[in-house]
Design a protein around this motif. Structure first.
Motif, PDB file in Angstrom:
ATOM      1  N   UNK A  67       0.743  -1.371   0.048  1.00 56.34           N
ATOM      2  CA  UNK A  67       0.019   0.140   0.029  1.00 56.34           C
ATOM      3  C   UNK A  67       0.986   1.136   0.059  1.00 56.34           C
ATOM      4  N   UNK A  68       1.961   1.323   0.680  1.00 58.14           N
ATOM      5  CA  UNK A  68       2.989   2.424   0.782  1.00 58.14           C
ATOM      6  C   UNK A  68       3.576   2.599  -0.457  1.00 58.14           C
ATOM      7  N   UNK A  69       4.039   1.295  -1.090  1.00 57.79           N
ATOM      8  CA  UNK A  69       4.865   1.534  -2.385  1.00 57.79           C
ATOM      9  C   UNK A  69       3.747   1.939  -3.410  1.00 57.79           C
ATOM     10  N   UNK A  70       2.571   1.441  -3.315  1.00 61.02           N
ATOM     11  CA  UNK A  70       1.642   1.860  -4.536  1.00 61.02           C
ATOM     12  C   UNK A  70       1.268   3.507  -4.362  1.00 61.02           C
ATOM     13  N   UNK A  71       1.255   3.913  -3.174  1.00 59.71           N
ATOM     14  CA  UNK A  71       0.677   5.419  -2.923  1.00 59.71           C
ATOM     15  C   UNK A  71       1.721   6.487  -3.068  1.00 59.71           C
ATOM     16  N   UNK A  72       3.054   6.036  -3.068  1.00 53.36           N
ATOM     17  CA  UNK A  72       4.163   7.136  -2.682  1.00 53.36           C
ATOM     18  C   UNK A  72       4.636   7.697  -4.168  1.00 53.36           C
ATOM     19  N   UNK A  73       4.659   8.953  -4.116  1.00 55.56           N
ATOM     20  CA  UNK A  73       5.094   9.764  -5.195  1.00 55.56           C
ATOM     21  C   UNK A  73       6.463   9.357  -5.326  1.00 55.56           C
ATOM     22  N   UNK A  74       6.875   8.946  -6.211  1.00 54.22           N
ATOM     23  CA  UNK A  74       8.541   8.627  -6.470  1.00 54.22           C
ATOM     24  C   UNK A  74       9.241   9.875  -6.952  1.00 54.22           C
ATOM     25  N   UNK A  75       8.368  10.767  -7.587  1.00 56.54           N
ATOM     26  CA  UNK A  75       9.141  12.057  -7.646  1.00 56.54           C
ATOM     27  C   UNK A  75       9.907  12.899  -6.424  1.00 56.54           C
ATOM     28  N   UNK A  76       9.406  12.467  -5.399  1.00 63.31           N
ATOM     29  CA  UNK A  76       9.913  13.115  -3.951  1.00 63.31           C
ATOM     30  C   UNK A  76      11.268  12.530  -3.953  1.00 63.31           C
ATOM     31  N   UNK A  77      11.353  11.276  -4.369  1.00 62.50           N
ATOM     32  CA  UNK A  77      12.865  10.622  -4.133  1.00 62.50           C
ATOM     33  C   UNK A  77      13.829  11.149  -5.108  1.00 62.50           C
ATOM     34  N   UNK A  78      13.158  11.359  -6.305  1.00 56.04           N
ATOM     35  CA  UNK A  78      14.000  11.728  -7.448  1.00 56.04           C
ATOM     36  C   UNK A  78      14.366  13.260  -7.417  1.00 56.04           C
ATOM     37  N   UNK A  79      13.644  13.940  -6.263  1.00 54.79           N
ATOM     38  CA  UNK A  79      13.961  15.448  -6.358  1.00 54.79           C
ATOM     39  C   UNK A  79      15.507  15.823  -6.075  1.00 54.79           C
ATOM     40  N   UNK A  80      16.289  15.084  -5.129  1.00 55.60           N
ATOM     41  CA  UNK A  80      17.674  15.237  -4.859  1.00 55.60           C
ATOM     42  C   UNK A  80      18.382  14.948  -5.937  1.00 55.60           C
ATOM     43  N   UNK A  81      18.114  13.918  -6.795  1.00 58.69           N
ATOM     44  CA  UNK A  81      19.031  13.633  -7.961  1.00 58.69           C
ATOM     45  C   UNK A  81      18.651  14.576  -9.149  1.00 58.69           C
ATOM     46  N   UNK A  82      17.606  15.112  -9.274  1.00 58.41           N
ATOM     47  CA  UNK A  82      17.356  16.047 -10.533  1.00 58.41           C
ATOM     48  C   UNK A  82      18.051  17.351  -9.919  1.00 58.41           C
ATOM     49  N   UNK A  83      17.802  17.952  -8.845  1.00 60.94           N
ATOM     50  CA  UNK A  83      18.505  19.098  -8.201  1.00 60.94           C
ATOM     51  C   UNK A  83      19.929  18.935  -8.179  1.00 60.94           C
ATOM     52  N   UNK A  84      20.535  17.932  -7.961  1.00 57.41           N
ATOM     53  CA  UNK A  84      22.139  17.681  -8.107  1.00 57.41           C
ATOM     54  C   UNK A  84      22.456  17.888  -9.651  1.00 57.41           C
ATOM     55  N   UNK A  85      21.476  17.525 -10.742  1.00 59.64           N
ATOM     56  CA  UNK A  85      21.956  17.610 -12.117  1.00 59.64           C
ATOM     57  C   UNK A  85      21.351  18.963 -12.641  1.00 59.64           C
ATOM     58  N   UNK A  86      20.799  19.861 -11.667  1.00 58.21           N
ATOM     59  CA  UNK A  86      20.351  21.050 -12.137  1.00 58.21           C
ATOM     60  C   UNK A  86      19.088  20.869 -13.218  1.00 58.21           C
ATOM     61  N   UNK A  87      18.244  19.959 -12.962  1.00 57.77           N
ATOM     62  CA  UNK A  87      17.162  19.756 -13.542  1.00 57.77           C
ATOM     63  C   UNK A  87      15.934  20.175 -13.001  1.00 57.77           C
ATOM     64  N   UNK A  88      14.783  20.654 -13.509  1.00 56.87           N
ATOM     65  CA  UNK A  88      13.556  20.872 -12.951  1.00 56.87           C
ATOM     66  C   UNK A  88      13.228  19.843 -11.987  1.00 56.87           C
ATOM     67  N   UNK A  89      12.573  20.319 -10.526  1.00 58.74           N
ATOM     68  CA  UNK A  89      12.207  19.179  -9.798  1.00 58.74           C
ATOM     69  C   UNK A  89      10.767  19.302  -9.411  1.00 58.74           C
ATOM     70  N   UNK A  90      10.134  20.518 -10.163  1.00 56.46           N
ATOM     71  CA  UNK A  90       8.737  20.823 -10.092  1.00 56.46           C
ATOM     72  C   UNK A  90       8.141  20.876  -8.737  1.00 56.46           C
ATOM     73  N   UNK A  91       7.238  20.526  -8.458  1.00 57.31           N
ATOM     74  CA  UNK A  91       6.527  20.626  -6.837  1.00 57.31           C
ATOM     75  C   UNK A  91       6.962  19.687  -6.239  1.00 57.31           C
TER      76      UNK A  91
END
Length: 933
Positions: A67-91
């Motif tokens: 249930x946790x895996x289905x509902x969690x927004x993986x973009x939250x986990x990707x935020x730090x990767x995208x930020x490190x690369x200078x990519x947009x992280x959205x909201x």
């Protein structure tokens, strides 16, 4: 600078690569996990998609995690990767705890949790086939591919809506800034600096600009000083010589603010949104005093520890005169180009660019700015992380631990690598394999040029040098790629001092950080598979024996405060921070890996102990979309209440907890390497699809609520030997019936019961394994004990913070079973009462205060609930008369017990340990008591 070591290892690896077959060893593998297994494996595992969980305690716990895996927004986990690369992280908002820039130790472990999550999703997909998990995997792998590609390139502007037109956005965590040419100040003696900024985070000392040479000569404007308000300063004598002005209020976060600074005629003025907020009339320094600064930066400080400015820039201008208050006010509503002041004549940036890394200077001087990273960029195109490569670089010169500067970068790399390998195994996504291979290419390029002494020092540093199970992951990658560099890389992590000591059987674990070292040995076993080097396997085998049972708590866990203490000290180490959950996870993994080489039932016994107790009990019995609800430590102190959201979530243990909850079935069954036998190591409701034999095996059971299991053969027919594990605790008998008829065979506890035949669809095998209540004594304090019913650790639920005292001989059965001394709780399986206290399975993930250990107290001699009134005497070593009596169980009838009581009493009387009259009373009590058989 490459030392001979790397060249030698590379040549060895090339030779081995030609001889070792490839294998995808990931537990999540949808491809056949049994294909081309190492020759050293005498049994083979089944992939998760070949073993389905049927309804039961494991399926129930897993569903909470799914249930946790289905509902969690993986973009939250990707935020730090995208930020490190200078990519947009959205909201996306990075999770708390150890993830994100604001996590513990400056967020130095960020990215590890993403790897855990990828592994969980991969195992969830393999175990259920639900497309939602595959889609999330695809999203994450695709994003990480974009991140690596962005890291390979020069940074590129992120264009956002500005105060006028577009603006340049600096993502927090990107470590990006704008580098201006050295002549930007032009030797001016009077100046105005004007800028529109929109900060996105309240970082103190983040610079809007900083022009200088070092920390001695500079001029800066900080969006927030130590008090949270803007500050402008100039100095040629360091921080103590600063001449400056401070604002009066903090800039609003997420809103545009206009800042301007003027210096002329000994006066410096700071303007905020067109209003002069501070003035210093004693400023003797001008920009000309700085000469030609080497560093002219927007967003970066000359003090390396200061944060990089996070937010957006628009309209940055420098004039070689002090603008009037009216001119600065006019800039509030128009572009500089449209104002009476005009563009800055020293530099002028409108930040209208929507691509590239250059910002055009409209002053006419051609001083274009360039977007850069503070750390430059990766040393190799395979680099992938959620933070700069600087932690990896710093580790190479570290001599002591400081996790605020370097916190286990190779551990984090391992988690990401493992997640990518599992993603590839689960979905066949070649992008994941390419990312994993690139990471190892980068690590090899980094590590292979280091002297051997440097590597040994690095891996020996507590916390900073921790690398987790990276060797296992690299070996698994090598099995797929066959690249000799990858096998050579795995060997570069050898910590020779530890390996050699364990291979020699020398216990040096006292004082070591437990979970830093446990996964090393799983990697060594895989290195043995790849190289045949015996010391790797010997070291792992001996290490396991140094932990089990010598540093093991009853629930299967190990460590106190994350560290090991002296061998055989159990009672002396119990505290609120015992049994780190990661340790249990990694000990299970090591036990499973060793079992592939030698089918010693002790590995399966341990697996059952830790899985059915600590691992199950580490997951709270409720669902949560935000958190996995898994323990970090499980304190074994009296009255401990489990914390299922430690450190705000996203710790290492919550990561391994997610993994554990999606691979409960990974060690239920194994097959002999030649296909001649099927091992049933765990009694768990499940369904095995044995593709090679064309049969299915379904286990129907409520174990451990049920004391046995029924296996039903389906599909076609096949010849094989069924090897049923006889638990070491199964002293009350182990019976097997095939199609209703009893089968004779060896049922020695701690062994296997074998049944060989041609199996046909519809055949049933009934296994009966009666439970007994038993105690396990702490190695260093026999009176401190923990209670088991079969495989189930029973804990007392009581808020007391003192050890409870229990007696268990009062109604012991002739068999020696202590269970009759407990009272079953109606309607609650495996729940009992003793002296008014409820006992419950450790595996239940509640927030009740629990006692895993208790003090054994048998003050008087009681048989069959009949109290003799005689005190229970003890010898100098603590052994009581009742201990000696019941050590001889089982008794074949009451008369046998009475006779043993008579002889024992006589010996104690002769030794002067018991009064003769009291001895006669004891024998008489035994004679008249009624016993359960």
């Amino acid at each position: 600078m490459a030392p001979p070591l790397s060249r030698r290892i590379l040549l060895q690896a090339a030779a081995v690569a030609a001889a070792v077959p490839t294998l995808s060893y990931a537990a999540s593998g949808r491809a056949a996990a049994t294909a081309a297994a190492p020759a050293a494996w005498s049994v083979l595992p089944f992939a998760l998609d070949q073993v389905a969980l049927e309804p039961g305690v494991f399926a129930g716990k897993r569903e909470l995690m799914l249930d946790h895996a289905r509902g969690y927004d993986v973009n939250r986990l990707l935020q730090v990767f995208r930020a490190n690369a200078g990519l947009p992280t959205g909201d996306a908002v990075a999770p708390g705890g150890w993830e994100g820039l604001d996590g513990e130790a400056n967020g130095n472990l960020r990215g590890h949790y993403t790897g855990h999550f990828l592994t969980m999703l991969s195992q969830a997909y393999a175990g259920t086939g639900e497309q939602v998990f595959a889609e999330k995997i695809g999203t994450m792998v695709g994003a990480l591919s974009e991140v690596r590609a962005a890291l390979r390139r020069e940074p590129e502007v992120l264009a956002v809506e500005g105060r006028f037109g577009t603006a340049a956005f600096n993502e927090r965590g990107s470590y990006q800034y704008v580098d201006l040419p050295s002549s930007v100040l032009g030797g001016a003696t009077a100046i105005t600096v004007s800028a529109w900024v929109r900060p996105t985070h309240a970082d103190n000392w983040a610079r809007v600009f900083d022009f200088g040479d070092d920390t001695t000569r500079y001029m800066y404007l900080a969006a927030r000083n130590g008090s949270g308000v803007p500050r402008f300063a100039i100095t040629t004598g360091g921080a103590g010589g600063e001449q400056g002005v401070n604002g009066t209020a903090a800039l609003p976060i997420g809103q545009w603010s206009h800042l301007a600074v003027t210096i002329a005629d000994g006066t410096g003025t700071l303007y905020v949104n067109g209003t002069a907020v501070a003035r210093n009339t004693e400023m003797t320094l001008t920009p000309a005093a700085l000469g030609t600064p080497a560093h002219n930066w927007l967003g970066r400080s000359n003090y390396p520890a200061d944060p990089v400015f996070a937010g957006a820039y628009d309209e940055f201008d420098i004039h070689s005169r002090a603008l009037s208050a009216a001119e600065i006010t006019e800039l509030q509503d128009s572009r500089a180009a449209d104002s009476s002041a005009g563009r800055g004549d020293l530099v002028s940036y409108a930040f209208d660019e929507t691509s590239g890394s250059r910002f055009a200077d409209a002053s006419g001087r051609g001083l274009d700015g360039t977007l850069r990273r503070t750390w430059g960029g990766p040393s190799h195109p395979g680099f992938l992380a959620a933070y700069p490569e600087t932690q990896f670089i710093a580790l190479e010169s570290m001599t002591g631990s400081d996790y605020t500067k370097v916190w286990a970068p190779y551990y984090t790399a391992h988690k990401i690598l493992r997640g990518l390998l599992d993603a590839h195994s689960a979905t066949d996504d070649e992008r994941a394999l390419d990312l994993a291979s690139g990471m190892c290419d980068w690590m090899y390029a980094r590590l292979s040029v280091l002297p051997a002494a440097t590597l040994q020092r690095m891996w020996g540093i507590f916390s900073s040098g921790e690398f987790g199970g990276i060797v296992e992951a690299i070996c698994d990658l090598h099995a797929l790629t066959g690249k000799p560099e990858h096998l050579a890389l795995a060997r570069l992590f050898d910590l020779d001092k530890l390996i050699d000591a364990c291979a020699a059987g020398t216990d040096t674990l006292d004082g070591l950080h437990a979970n830093q070292h446990i996964p090393i040995f799983t990697g060594l076993v895989r290195l043995y598979d790849a190289t045949g080097e015996e010391r790797y396997l010997s070291a792992a085998r001996n290490f396991w024996g140094m932990v089990v049972p010598h540093r093991m708590y009853g629930i299967g866990g190990t460590s106190t405060g994350e560290f090991w203490k002296a061998r055989d000290v159990i009672a002396g180490t119990i505290g609120a921070t015992t049994a780190e959950t990661c340790c249990a996870y990694n000990m299970l993994k090591l036990s499973r890996t060793l079992f592939l080489h030698e089918q010693d039932p002790k590995y399966a016994d341990y697996y059952e102990r830790a899985l059915y107790n600590q691992v199950l009990g580490s997951k709270q019995d409720k669902a949560d979309a935000e958190k996995p609800l898994v323990t970090y430590f499980i304190g074994l102190t009296p009255g401990h209440v489990r914390d299922y959201t430690p450190k705000q979530g996203t710790t290492c243990c919550e990561g391994t907890g997610m993994e554990s909850a999606t691979k409960y079935q990974d060690s239920v069954y194994f097959q002999a390497a030649d296909g001649s036998a099927l091992y049933v190591n765990l009694y768990s409701p499940s369904r095995l699809t044995w593709v090679e034999k064309g049969v299915t095996v379904t286990q129907s059971t409520e174990y451990p609520r049920e004391q046995g299991s029924t296996l039903t053969i389906g599909g076609g027919s096949a010849d094989f030997e069924l090897r049923l594990r006889v638990p070491s605790w199964a002293t009350a008998g182990f019976r097997v019936a095939v199609n209703g008829r009893a089968v004779q065979g060896s049922s020695t506890p701690g062994g296997y019961f074998s049944v060989s035949r041609k199996w046909r669809a519809g055949d049933t095998v009934r296994v009966a394994v009666p439970f007994r209540l038993r105690v396990e004594k702490a190695l260093d304090d026999p009176f401190l004990q923990t209670l088991f019913l079969g495989p189930v650790n029973l804990v007392a639920r009581d808020p007391s913070t003192e050890y409870l005292e229990f007696g268990l001989y009062g109604n012991a059965a002739l068999s020696g079973d202590l269970l009759p001394s407990l009272t079953p709780v109606p309607g609650k399986p495996l729940h009992f009462a003793l002296n008014g206290t409820e006992l419950a399975p450790f595996a239940e993930g509640t927030e009740d205060p629990t006692h895993a250990y208790f003090r054994r107290a048998e003050p008087r001699i009681v048989f069959g609930n009949t109290d003799s009134g005689v005190a229970n005497p003890a010898k100098d070593d603590g052994t009581s008369l009742l201990d000696e009596v019941w050590a001889a169980a089982p008794f074949h009838g009451k008369s046998a017990l009475v006779e043993h009581v008579r002889s024992t009493v006589a010996a104690w009387v002769t030794a002067g340990l018991l009064d003769r009259a009291d001895g006669e009373t004891v024998v008489a009590t035994a004679r008249k008591a009624t016993f359960v058989s």
